[in-house]
Design an enzyme around this catalytic site. Structure first.
Site, PDB file in Angstrom:
ATOM      1  N   GLY A   2      27.248 -26.290  20.974  1.00 51.28           N
ATOM      2  CA  GLY A   2      25.797 -26.339  20.834  1.00 51.28           C
ATOM      3  C   GLY A   2      25.023 -26.363  22.137  1.00 51.28           C
ATOM      4  CG  ASN A  36      22.995 -20.722  23.483  1.00 52.50           C
ATOM      5  OD1 ASN A  36      22.187 -20.169  24.227  1.00 52.50           O
ATOM      6  ND2 ASN A  36      24.294 -20.488  23.533  1.00 52.50           N
ATOM      7  CG  LEU A  92      31.982 -19.648  14.865  1.00 54.45           C
ATOM      8  CD1 LEU A  92      33.260 -20.327  15.353  1.00 54.45           C
ATOM      9  CD2 LEU A  92      31.781 -18.325  15.594  1.00 54.45           C
ATOM     10  CB  ILE A 105      24.122 -15.404   7.056  1.00 54.33           C
ATOM     11  CG1 ILE A 105      24.060 -16.219   8.350  1.00 54.33           C
ATOM     12  CG2 ILE A 105      22.872 -15.636   6.227  1.00 54.33           C
ATOM     13  CD1 ILE A 105      23.973 -17.717   8.145  1.00 54.33           C
ATOM     14  CG  ASN A 141      23.773 -14.250  15.610  1.00 55.88           C
ATOM     15  OD1 ASN A 141      24.111 -15.417  15.839  1.00 55.88           O
ATOM     16  ND2 ASN A 141      24.591 -13.230  15.813  1.00 55.88           N
ATOM     17  CG  HIS A 146      27.036 -10.584  19.608  1.00 54.46           C
ATOM     18  ND1 HIS A 146      28.029 -11.099  18.794  1.00 54.46           N
ATOM     19  CD2 HIS A 146      27.630  -9.650  20.384  1.00 54.46           C
ATOM     20  CE1 HIS A 146      29.166 -10.479  19.067  1.00 54.46           C
ATOM     21  NE2 HIS A 146      28.963  -9.597  20.024  1.00 54.46           N
ATOM     22  CG  ASP A 205      27.649  -9.286  15.405  1.00 59.50           C
ATOM     23  OD1 ASP A 205      26.978 -10.332  15.299  1.00 59.50           O
ATOM     24  OD2 ASP A 205      28.828  -9.276  15.787  1.00 59.50           O
TER      25      ASP A 205
HETATM   26  C1  GRF Z   1      27.227 -18.314  22.362  1.00 57.04           C
HETATM   27  O1  GRF Z   1      27.945 -17.580  23.304  1.00 57.04           O
HETATM   28  C2  GRF Z   1      26.559 -17.393  21.389  1.00 57.04           C
HETATM   29  O2  GRF Z   1      26.217 -16.170  21.941  1.00 57.04           O
HETATM   30  C3  GRF Z   1      27.619 -17.194  20.354  1.00 57.04           C
HETATM   31  O3  GRF Z   1      28.261 -18.440  20.253  1.00 57.04           O
HETATM   32  C4  GRF Z   1      28.159 -19.139  21.490  1.00 57.04           C
HETATM   33  C5  GRF Z   1      27.643 -20.509  21.213  1.00 57.04           C
HETATM   34  O4  GRF Z   1      27.771 -21.348  22.309  1.00 57.04           O
HETATM   35  N1  GRF Z   1      27.055 -16.662  19.150  1.00 57.04           N
HETATM   36  P1  GRF Z   1      27.140 -22.796  22.297  1.00 57.04           P
HETATM   37  O5  GRF Z   1      27.760 -23.569  21.134  1.00 57.04           O
HETATM   38  O6  GRF Z   1      25.664 -22.647  22.136  1.00 57.04           O
HETATM   39  O7  GRF Z   1      27.503 -23.412  23.603  1.00 57.04           O
END
Ligand code: GRF
Length: 190
Positions: free
Chosen positions: A14, A16, A87, A90, A104, A106, A147
């Site tokens: 997490g 992000n 992961l 959806i 999302n 990617h 995607d």
């Molecule tokens: C990120 O690289 C995002 O692009 C992908 O999953 C990863 C999540 O990383 N979909 P984090 O859990 O936010 O560190």
């Protein structure tokens, strides 16, 4: 104007989600009102709890229960969903319930290096193996195919011949953290 409530869905650490939750603290228009994870040990849950953001664990087997999931989101008046390292696929009912309101991130430049199996380290390994000189991030709308939703934003970085997949992952993560909160803001504040 009332705040628009958003949920973050995440399965992992997490980082992000953390950047997004930090960015929207005290925001005048948008609020991260819920963090949803399919994994009860996901690091994102502790990060949310530290900031006082409510969390909800919905295990993989429960996602087929449309009523349960939609009610869990409506309990927090969720109007938009941000996938940040989520992961599970959806389900179609969720895409239909939130048309153009699920996005999302990617960790590559779609349409290259997307689709099933292209997540986490596998993406960066494939990019390296293909001898790419550039990679980056793609933020896109979510439809029912992995995607393949409309691209909202991309940013790229160079790959040096000496970069291994971990170095590539690091560069991509810097791009994610720098751009994702702002793209979420401009997408959902309209
Ligand atoms: C990120 O690289 C995002 O692009 C992908 O999953 C990863 C999540 O990383 N979909 P984090 O859990 O936010 O560190």
């Amino acid at each position: 104007m009332p705040l628009k409530n958003l949920a973050i869905f995440a399965s992992g650490a997490g980082s992000n989600a953390q950047k997004i939750m930090d960015y929207f603290q005290g925001h005048p228009k948008l609020k991260i009102a819920l963090v949803v994870s399919n994994k009860d040990e996901a690091g994102v849950l502790e990060k949310a709890q530290k900031l006082g953001v409510p969390t909800k664990i919905i295990p993989k087997s429960t996602w087929s229960d449309e009523r349960f999931v939609l009610e869990a989101l409506s309990a927090y008046h969720i109007e938009g969903i941000i996938l940040a390292g989520f992961l599970l696929q959806i389900p179609g009912y969720l895409v239909q319930a939130f048309p153009q309101n699920i996005i999302n991130i990617h960790p590559a430049l779609l349409p290259k290096f997307g689709g099933k199996g292209m997540y986490g380290p596998y993406v960066h390994q494939a990019v390296k193996q293909a001898g790419e000189t550039q990679t980056g991030i793609t933020i896109h709308e979510v439809n029912e195919v992995y995607d393949e939703g409309k691209i909202i934003f991309q940013a790229s970085c160079n790959i040096l011949p000496s970069d291994d997949p971990e170095a590539i992952a690091h560069k991509v993560q810097l791009l994610e953290h720098a751009h994702f909160p702002k793209v979420v803001e401009s997408y959902f504040k309209a």
